[in-house]
Write a protein that holds these residues in place. Structure first.
Motif, PDB file in Angstrom:
ATOM      1  N   UNK A 117       0.810  -1.229   0.000  1.00  0.00           N
ATOM      2  CA  UNK A 117       0.000   0.000   0.000  1.00  0.00           C
ATOM      3  C   UNK A 117       0.843   1.280   0.000  1.00  0.00           C
ATOM      4  N   UNK A 118       2.182   1.130  -0.173  1.00  0.00           N
ATOM      5  CA  UNK A 118       3.093   2.297  -0.244  1.00  0.00           C
ATOM      6  C   UNK A 118       2.890   3.247   0.929  1.00  0.00           C
ATOM      7  N   UNK A 119       2.742   2.689   2.102  1.00  0.00           N
ATOM      8  CA  UNK A 119       2.379   3.475   3.283  1.00  0.00           C
ATOM      9  C   UNK A 119       3.449   4.516   3.662  1.00  0.00           C
ATOM     10  N   UNK A 120       4.748   4.137   3.725  1.00  0.00           N
ATOM     11  CA  UNK A 120       5.732   5.171   4.108  1.00  0.00           C
ATOM     12  C   UNK A 120       5.775   6.332   3.119  1.00  0.00           C
ATOM     13  N   UNK A 121       5.700   6.029   1.816  1.00  0.00           N
ATOM     14  CA  UNK A 121       5.759   7.079   0.793  1.00  0.00           C
ATOM     15  C   UNK A 121       4.502   7.968   0.855  1.00  0.00           C
ATOM     16  N   UNK A 122       3.355   7.334   1.060  1.00  0.00           N
ATOM     17  CA  UNK A 122       2.102   8.091   1.134  1.00  0.00           C
ATOM     18  C   UNK A 122       2.068   8.969   2.379  1.00  0.00           C
ATOM     19  N   UNK A 123       2.616   8.471   3.471  1.00  0.00           N
ATOM     20  CA  UNK A 123       2.679   9.243   4.711  1.00  0.00           C
ATOM     21  C   UNK A 123       3.541  10.492   4.531  1.00  0.00           C
ATOM     22  N   UNK A 124       4.747  10.309   3.942  1.00  0.00           N
ATOM     23  CA  UNK A 124       5.658  11.448   3.735  1.00  0.00           C
ATOM     24  C   UNK A 124       5.013  12.489   2.815  1.00  0.00           C
ATOM     25  N   UNK A 125       4.342  12.020   1.766  1.00  0.00           N
ATOM     26  CA  UNK A 125       3.698  12.925   0.817  1.00  0.00           C
ATOM     27  C   UNK A 125       2.564  13.707   1.482  1.00  0.00           C
ATOM     28  N   UNK A 126       1.740  13.002   2.235  1.00  0.00           N
ATOM     29  CA  UNK A 126       0.576  13.648   2.864  1.00  0.00           C
ATOM     30  C   UNK A 126       1.014  14.667   3.916  1.00  0.00           C
ATOM     31  N   UNK A 127       2.019  14.287   4.722  1.00  0.00           N
ATOM     32  CA  UNK A 127       2.488  15.204   5.764  1.00  0.00           C
ATOM     33  C   UNK A 127       3.261  16.389   5.183  1.00  0.00           C
ATOM     34  N   UNK A 128       3.672  16.281   3.918  1.00  0.00           N
ATOM     35  CA  UNK A 128       4.331  17.405   3.239  1.00  0.00           C
ATOM     36  C   UNK A 128       3.297  18.364   2.628  1.00  0.00           C
ATOM     37  N   UNK A 129       2.002  18.086   2.858  1.00  0.00           N
ATOM     38  CA  UNK A 129       0.958  18.985   2.384  1.00  0.00           C
ATOM     39  C   UNK A 129       0.432  18.650   1.010  1.00  0.00           C
ATOM     40  N   UNK A 130       0.855  17.505   0.467  1.00  0.00           N
ATOM     41  CA  UNK A 130       0.346  17.104  -0.850  1.00  0.00           C
ATOM     42  C   UNK A 130      -0.865  16.194  -0.635  1.00  0.00           C
ATOM     43  N   UNK A 131      -1.633  16.012  -1.652  1.00  0.00           N
ATOM     44  CA  UNK A 131      -2.785  15.092  -1.567  1.00  0.00           C
ATOM     45  C   UNK A 131      -2.798  14.271  -2.852  1.00  0.00           C
ATOM     46  N   UNK A 132      -1.834  13.330  -2.920  1.00  0.00           N
ATOM     47  CA  UNK A 132      -1.580  12.607  -4.173  1.00  0.00           C
ATOM     48  C   UNK A 132      -2.316  11.271  -4.186  1.00  0.00           C
ATOM     49  N   UNK A 133      -3.629  11.366  -4.118  1.00  0.00           N
ATOM     50  CA  UNK A 133      -4.445  10.164  -4.005  1.00  0.00           C
ATOM     51  C   UNK A 133      -4.263   9.222  -5.191  1.00  0.00           C
ATOM     52  N   UNK A 134      -4.099   9.777  -6.373  1.00  0.00           N
ATOM     53  CA  UNK A 134      -3.978   8.940  -7.566  1.00  0.00           C
ATOM     54  C   UNK A 134      -2.579   8.355  -7.744  1.00  0.00           C
ATOM     55  N   UNK A 135      -1.606   8.914  -7.007  1.00  0.00           N
ATOM     56  CA  UNK A 135      -0.228   8.437  -7.158  1.00  0.00           C
ATOM     57  C   UNK A 135      -0.004   7.110  -6.427  1.00  0.00           C
ATOM     58  N   UNK A 136      -0.686   6.961  -5.300  1.00  0.00           N
ATOM     59  CA  UNK A 136      -0.415   5.782  -4.457  1.00  0.00           C
ATOM     60  C   UNK A 136      -1.531   4.753  -4.608  1.00  0.00           C
ATOM     61  N   UNK A 137      -1.488   4.072  -5.734  1.00  0.00           N
ATOM     62  CA  UNK A 137      -2.455   3.003  -5.982  1.00  0.00           C
ATOM     63  C   UNK A 137      -1.778   1.679  -5.607  1.00  0.00           C
ATOM     64  N   UNK A 138      -2.308   1.042  -4.578  1.00  0.00           N
ATOM     65  CA  UNK A 138      -1.655  -0.155  -4.044  1.00  0.00           C
ATOM     66  C   UNK A 138      -2.181  -1.443  -4.647  1.00  0.00           C
ATOM     67  N   UNK A 139      -1.837  -2.540  -3.988  1.00  0.00           N
ATOM     68  CA  UNK A 139      -2.307  -3.863  -4.434  1.00  0.00           C
ATOM     69  C   UNK A 139      -2.857  -4.614  -3.230  1.00  0.00           C
ATOM     70  N   UNK A 140      -3.904  -5.404  -3.450  1.00  0.00           N
ATOM     71  CA  UNK A 140      -4.476  -6.194  -2.359  1.00  0.00           C
ATOM     72  C   UNK A 140      -3.557  -7.354  -1.997  1.00  0.00           C
ATOM     73  N   UNK A 141      -3.563  -7.686  -0.726  1.00  0.00           N
ATOM     74  CA  UNK A 141      -2.840  -8.863  -0.231  1.00  0.00           C
ATOM     75  C   UNK A 141      -3.666 -10.130  -0.455  1.00  0.00           C
TER      76      UNK A 141
END
Length: 528
Positions: A117-141
């Motif tokens: 789910x690219x959690x560390x990358x999504x966390x850094x992006x979100x806390x940097x003030x970005x809202x890159x919902x379409x960038x972090x498309x994950x995969x189901x386990x």
């Protein structure tokens, strides 16, 4: 005078208190661990050394450890201890094999989710003030295939958690039996099949000569496109440079690493890749695991220093003081027989039968069986010890059978060890003579008498004239000195075995030259 212990890594206060409560003088100096020079200066004042992974107990430190009797590692991995040098100096090395298994398995599952789910990358992006919902498309386990490389204690826990997440789990482990795989609910496969099928691969094997770079450049090329790789076991199991190239090309979809070839890892070829998640060797880092292993190692070390009791030792059997004089030579024999068989066995082991005949059958054979299983498993699992070996055998579904009987043959006592694999049964037998030194007396039904040295050459051949001369000439021409030479055969012109002690380690090239001699069937270099 009370024993004195140095704790050179961070252990819990409760562990320090255990030593004090039992009357042992203890110095808690965690800053000494990373400082090899200061540790070498101080080590001569102590009877015990309690460590984690930051302290490197090298040959130089052991050379200065004139009083040291025991090294206790809070955790399982002991690659930071020079065990052969400690053994030479009579220092017992203990570990705590099972204290952090759940924590490490949970960390692997956590990293798998972080990758998916690219959690560390999504966390850094979100806390940097970005809202890159379409960038972090994950995969189901759910529904994905997890490949587990090494299905022992930690690997089997990771497998069970993954099954609970509705994943399909396949496992590669030379010691995993069909029965144990069925019990765990995993499909046993060979490494190539695992590489080809797995969506995620998690590594749970020790670092040995056989497992180093098990995910090599060639192995990575065989993986499924988009595979994600998790390593919470040991640095060196994956070729980091090849993995970076596979990540850059897009063949590998992501990697999550908790361990690295060089630690502490201030720089690494994997760092900076957008699909890589890294943690600083946190596999065993939970409050529960840290406390468990710290308390366990303190109790074990105190028991040994005060009472002589040996628990979870990697270089000494667990034997009481009363039993030691009589049992010790037979423990050595049993471990040598196990090691002999283990080094010659390359397929999955189903069972082990150990027959005790004569005087030895009347002894406490439990440490002998543990020693035999330890010797058998150690070529693949170097962290195995006489306490953990029976557990590890059970985890892999290896059935261990003990048979005792009265003396029937010419020897007053002997031990026969038979390894049952998927393809065959292979046996080796030995005895202890009045000089207290173990001897091999039979291999695969062929009688011979041989004492095992550090470097042995094992050759099976057809019994034809001229073979011994050709072998001796070849060894002489390559400056390999023969210490002892034992021979045996089933019958004239039939199967024969040569077991030769040489003074130096044999190279792969040398073994290939021997293999090329006429009438040779199998060649192996054995180390004891």
């Amino acid at each position: 005078m009370a024993p004195r212990v140095l704790i050179s890594d961070k252990l819990s206060d409760a562990a320090v208190q255990i030593f004090r409560d039992r009357g042992i003088e203890v110095d808690f100096e965690p800053e000494l661990g990373p400082d090899k020079e200061k540790l070498a200066e101080r080590i001569g004042d102590y009877d015990g050394l309690a460590i984690r992974s930051a302290t490197k107990v090298t040959e130089k430190i052991i050379a200065r450890a004139d009083r040291l009797k025991v090294i206790g590692r809070a955790g399982i991995g002991v690659d930071n201890v020079d065990i052969p040098e400690a053994t030479k100096k009579g220092i017992i090395v203990m570990n705590t094999p099972f204290g952090n298994s759940i924590t490490t398995a949970e960390h692997a599952i956590a990293l798998m989710f972080a990758l998916a789910r690219q959690i560390p990358q999504a966390d850094a992006s979100t806390q940097a003030g970005k809202w890159e919902k379409n960038r972090f498309v994950g995969t189901e386990i759910t529904g994905k295939t997890l490949g587990v490389v090494g299905c022992g204690n930690i690997g089997s826990i990771a497998a069970s958690r993954a099954i609970g997440l509705r994943m399909k789990v396949i496992a590669f482990d030379p010691f995993l039996s069909d029965e144990r795989a069925l019990e765990l609910g995993v499909e046993k496969v060979d490494l190539d099949a695992l590489l080809a099928r797995a969506d995620f691969i998690t590594l749970h094997t020790p670092l040995t000569d056989k497992t180093r770079n098990i995910l090599s450049r060639e192995a990575l090329a065989k993986t499924k496109k988009g595979v994600r790789i998790i390593n919470c076991a040991r640095g060196g199991l994956v070729d980091e440079t090849a993995l970076r190239e596979a990540l850059d090309s897009g063949h590998v979809g992501g990697a999550a690493f908790d361990v690295f070839v060089e630690e502490p890892a201030k720089e690494n070829v994997l760092f900076g890749h957008p699909n890589v998640v890294c943690t600083p060797h946190l596999g065993a880092s939970t409050k529960e695991a840290q406390e468990n292993v710290a308390l366990q190692v303190a109790e074990q070390m105190a028991d040994y220093l005060l009472n002589g009791a040996v628990t979870n030792a990697l270089n000494m059997p667990s034997i009481t003081a009363e039993e030691a004089p009589r049992l010790t030579p037979f423990v050595k024999l049993a471990e040598q027989l196990g090691s002999f068989a283990g080094q010659l066995t390359e397929t999955s082991i189903r069972g082990l039968r150990i027959e005790y005949e004569g005087d030895v059958a009347e002894m406490n054979v439990k440490p002998l069986t543990s020693a035999a299983v330890t010797g058998l498993l150690r070529p693949m699992l170097q962290d195995v010890n006489m306490i953990s070996a029976p557990v590890m055998a059970r985890e892999r579904g290896i059935h261990v059978e003990e048979v005792r009987r009265e003396q029937q043959g010419a020897y007053e006592n002997y031990i026969r060890l038979t390894v049952i694999t998927e393809r065959q049964e292979r046996s080796v037998a030995g005895t202890v003579f009045s000089d207290g030194r173990p001897r091999i007396i039979q291999v695969k039904g062929i009688n011979m008498e041989a004492e095992l040295g550090p470097h042995m050459l094992y050759v099976t051949n057809e019994d034809k004239p001229g073979f011994i001369g050709r072998l001796g000439t070849l060894l002489g021409q390559t400056d390999v000195n023969i210490a002892t030479f034992a021979l045996g055969r089933l019958e004239r012109g039939g199967d024969a075995i040569a077991l030769i002690e040489v003074d130096t380690e044999l190279s792969e090239g040398m073994l290939k030259e021997i293999e090329a001699l006429p009438n040779v069937r199998q060649v192996k270099a054995l180390e004891f």
